[in-house]
Design an enzyme around this catalytic site. Sequence first.
Site, PDB file in Angstrom:
ATOM      1  N   ARG A   1       4.716 -13.087   9.877  1.00  0.00           N
ATOM      2  CA  ARG A   1       5.365 -11.773   9.737  1.00  0.00           C
ATOM      3  C   ARG A   1       6.765 -11.836  10.311  1.00  0.00           C
ATOM      4  O   ARG A   1       7.029 -12.591  11.237  1.00  0.00           O
ATOM      5  CB  ARG A   1       4.618 -10.750  10.589  1.00  0.00           C
ATOM      6  CG  ARG A   1       3.444 -10.111   9.999  1.00  0.00           C
ATOM      7  CD  ARG A   1       2.914  -9.067  10.979  1.00  0.00           C
ATOM      8  NE  ARG A   1       3.221  -7.734  10.507  1.00  0.00           N
ATOM      9  CZ  ARG A   1       2.535  -7.147   9.539  1.00  0.00           C
ATOM     10  NH1 ARG A   1       1.532  -7.756   8.945  1.00  0.00           N
ATOM     11  NH2 ARG A   1       2.846  -5.930   9.145  1.00  0.00           N
TER      12      ARG A   1
ATOM     13  N   LYS B   1       4.150   1.260  10.124  1.00  0.00           N
ATOM     14  CA  LYS B   1       4.325   2.542   9.455  1.00  0.00           C
ATOM     15  C   LYS B   1       3.879   3.696  10.339  1.00  0.00           C
ATOM     16  O   LYS B   1       4.453   4.774  10.287  1.00  0.00           O
ATOM     17  CB  LYS B   1       3.506   2.557   8.159  1.00  0.00           C
ATOM     18  CG  LYS B   1       4.157   1.756   7.053  1.00  0.00           C
ATOM     19  CD  LYS B   1       3.251   1.725   5.839  1.00  0.00           C
ATOM     20  CE  LYS B   1       3.482   0.464   5.034  1.00  0.00           C
ATOM     21  NZ  LYS B   1       2.298   0.052   4.294  1.00  0.00           N
TER      22      LYS B   1
ATOM     23  N   GLU C   1       0.878  -1.153   0.000  1.00  0.00           N
ATOM     24  CA  GLU C   1       0.000   0.000   0.000  1.00  0.00           C
ATOM     25  C   GLU C   1       0.926   1.217   0.000  1.00  0.00           C
ATOM     26  O   GLU C   1       1.789   1.336   0.867  1.00  0.00           O
ATOM     27  CB  GLU C   1      -0.854  -0.026   1.270  1.00  0.00           C
ATOM     28  CG  GLU C   1      -2.013   0.901   1.184  1.00  0.00           C
ATOM     29  CD  GLU C   1      -2.853   0.929   2.457  1.00  0.00           C
ATOM     30  OE1 GLU C   1      -2.745   0.006   3.281  1.00  0.00           O
ATOM     31  OE2 GLU C   1      -3.614   1.895   2.604  1.00  0.00           O
TER      32      GLU C   1
HETATM   33  P1  ATP Z   1       2.568  -2.058   8.104  1.00  0.00           P
HETATM   34  O1  ATP Z   1       1.769  -2.771   9.133  1.00  0.00           O
HETATM   35  O2  ATP Z   1       4.012  -1.926   8.437  1.00  0.00           O
HETATM   36  O3  ATP Z   1       1.956  -0.792   7.654  1.00  0.00           O
HETATM   37  P2  ATP Z   1       1.411  -3.441   5.915  1.00  0.00           P
HETATM   38  O4  ATP Z   1       1.185  -4.891   6.003  1.00  0.00           O
HETATM   39  O5  ATP Z   1       0.246  -2.554   6.074  1.00  0.00           O
HETATM   40  O6  ATP Z   1       2.603  -3.060   6.867  1.00  0.00           O
HETATM   41  P3  ATP Z   1       1.643  -3.306   3.097  1.00  0.00           P
HETATM   42  O7  ATP Z   1       2.174  -2.191   2.303  1.00  0.00           O
HETATM   43  O8  ATP Z   1       0.206  -3.572   3.055  1.00  0.00           O
HETATM   44  O9  ATP Z   1       2.107  -3.047   4.579  1.00  0.00           O
HETATM   45  O10 ATP Z   1       2.468  -4.633   2.846  1.00  0.00           O
HETATM   46  C1  ATP Z   1       2.828  -5.163   1.606  1.00  0.00           C
HETATM   47  C2  ATP Z   1       3.150  -6.603   1.790  1.00  0.00           C
HETATM   48  O11 ATP Z   1       4.220  -6.789   2.716  1.00  0.00           O
HETATM   49  C3  ATP Z   1       1.962  -7.355   2.324  1.00  0.00           C
HETATM   50  O12 ATP Z   1       1.801  -8.546   1.582  1.00  0.00           O
HETATM   51  C4  ATP Z   1       2.330  -7.631   3.757  1.00  0.00           C
HETATM   52  O13 ATP Z   1       1.763  -8.818   4.225  1.00  0.00           O
HETATM   53  C5  ATP Z   1       3.858  -7.721   3.708  1.00  0.00           C
HETATM   54  N1  ATP Z   1       4.440  -7.374   4.991  1.00  0.00           N
HETATM   55  C6  ATP Z   1       4.291  -6.227   5.687  1.00  0.00           C
HETATM   56  N2  ATP Z   1       4.939  -6.272   6.860  1.00  0.00           N
HETATM   57  C7  ATP Z   1       5.540  -7.489   6.921  1.00  0.00           C
HETATM   58  C8  ATP Z   1       6.361  -8.162   7.887  1.00  0.00           C
HETATM   59  N3  ATP Z   1       6.708  -7.579   9.050  1.00  0.00           N
HETATM   60  N4  ATP Z   1       6.793  -9.420   7.605  1.00  0.00           N
HETATM   61  C9  ATP Z   1       6.470 -10.002   6.449  1.00  0.00           C
HETATM   62  N5  ATP Z   1       5.691  -9.444   5.498  1.00  0.00           N
HETATM   63  C10 ATP Z   1       5.231  -8.196   5.724  1.00  0.00           C
HETATM   64 MG    MG Z   2      -1.475  -2.862   4.797  1.00  0.00          MG
END
Ligand code: ATP
Ligand code: MG
Length: 554
Positions: free
Chosen positions: A266, A276, A41
């Site tokens: 994760r 974030k 995102e």
């Molecule tokens: P955050 O919680 O840090 O904002 P998010 O999951 O909202 O992270 P996205 O931009 O939606 O961030 O993530 C893109 C991809 O990266 C998704 O498929 C998500 O599952 C993966 N991802 C995000 N954080 C992690 C993590 N700590 N370990 C493994 N994969 C991750």
């Molecule tokens: Mg997300």
Amino acid sequence: MEENKTTDGNVEVSKNFIEEIIDNDIAEGKITTTVTRFPPEPNGYLHIGHAKSLCINFGVKEKYHGRCNLRFDDTNPVKEDEEYVESIKEDIEWLGFKWDEMLYASDYFDKMYDCAVGLIKKGLAYVCDLTADEIRDTRGTLVEPGKNSPYRDRSVEENLKLFTEMKEGKYADGEKVLRAKIDMASPNLNMRDPVIYRIVHASHHNTGDKWCIYPMYDFAHPIEDAIEGITHSLCTLEFEDHRPLYDWVVDNCDFEAKPRQIEFARLNITDTVMSKRFLKKLVEDKFVEGWDDPRMPTLCGIRRRGYPAEAVRDFCERVGVAKANSEIEQSYLEACVRDNLNKTADRAMVVFDPIKVVITNYEGSEILSVENNPNAEEMTYRQVRFSNEIYIERGDFEIVPPPKYHRLKPDGYVRLKGAYIVKCDGYETDENGKVTLVRCSYLPESKSGHDESGVKVKGVVQWVDANDNARVTVRKISNLLLPAVDGVTDFTQRLNPDSMKVVTAVAESSLKSAPVGARFQFMRSGYFVVDKNTTPDNVVFNEIVELKDSFNNK
Ligand code: ATP
Ligand code: MG
């Protein structure tokens, strides 16, 4: 992938559970090749957790000679920004991955709208006038079923009309939503008539003001995957409970291709926070210099910190793919970085707390060739000036040394790295007893590489010519967060005020011309990288990692 030796000595590659699923799907003839996607995102910068997801998705592409798309999951108009799109691309390229197609989920808004209309026509979606609070309050709990919405039995015609009006902007934010009509008594709360479209009167970075209704993640994501022909939609564990809804959307929107969602754990690392929201707060409150501050767990921060991309990938590989959440020690990542830099970083001599050494029997100066990296595949050398006045580290001279002290002491010998053996003949102190000068004599026959002095010394110390050197700034870096304390959940209360300490040092003059991003091992100290804040008269270094693992030493 882990390699195990079998009893007959062959290397057997053991597969992670995702690869096992894919192998099965191929064996059963469901697919012939893989298509995966990385779907960030664009609402912030990528962090080390994303690196794991990238390694998994692009790892599948590499292993199965498949494809992997970069898809910006930009279905939320309020939080997203073009700035983040650019940074995300840069970070993925830095890690060394090449996407097949770059796509925006918002390009599918028309198709998503059609899917929603299709569900309404099938009697599988309805416009609901309950407020967000009312929807939550009637959702039930894990032990109690939810209550049907009073709007659940609206006719198809009425739903079509209202949904069209929602799209046309007739209603305010929150006034109406579109919900899937599934089962308010489902044991899975996500299946209790989830909201699939909401009204948001906001400009979108890609579609502008074309839309004022936006699809929810759980509705949009399976459609995005199905449109792109994704075979395996790899996501983190918190989406496991959403999988039935994912499958419901794919099935009821009549997609032929059936992407399969698989969840993995994760990545969490001790004493850092990756969300974030938290990282944004650090930037906005100016606790750090920006998203790429070298203390940040963002990929741009890690890059500026000097972590090599190969080391980050190596780390993700070593951590592996698991189905259970866990927290990985920070020191594990550092070990990967150290392994890499030990082979790749040139050595340099830097003195942080200098004392002057005068070599009384040496005249003039000479240029020495000093090896750059004993572990490199091909040995290279750099030129270092040596003269009768040098600096050594204050800690490398002791008037009253402890037992087994192998560095410089009165009447003792030490080797100057890449130069000669010197013997301490005397020293001077100020009125407080602090050493101001050490007097030595050198052994002319003891030149490094041509040592015929017959004198055996145990200690080797780094040094810098006192009349030809570079004054540099060094930023010593430690964890952003102090160790966890029971009961403290607010991370801002754990911020480490000493996470960056700025010191000056004297370095061999070859470092004056080191380019931004160049990495060095400062002998007997640690690994350092030239920072972008460097100016023509001041080279700034960031500490990448200490030479030894202080965690394991403790
Ligand atoms: P955050 O919680 O840090 O904002 P998010 O999951 O909202 O992270 P996205 O931009 O939606 O961030 O993530 C893109 C991809 O990266 C998704 O498929 C998500 O599952 C993966 N991802 C995000 N954080 C992690 C993590 N700590 N370990 C493994 N994969 C991750
Ligand atoms: Mg997300």
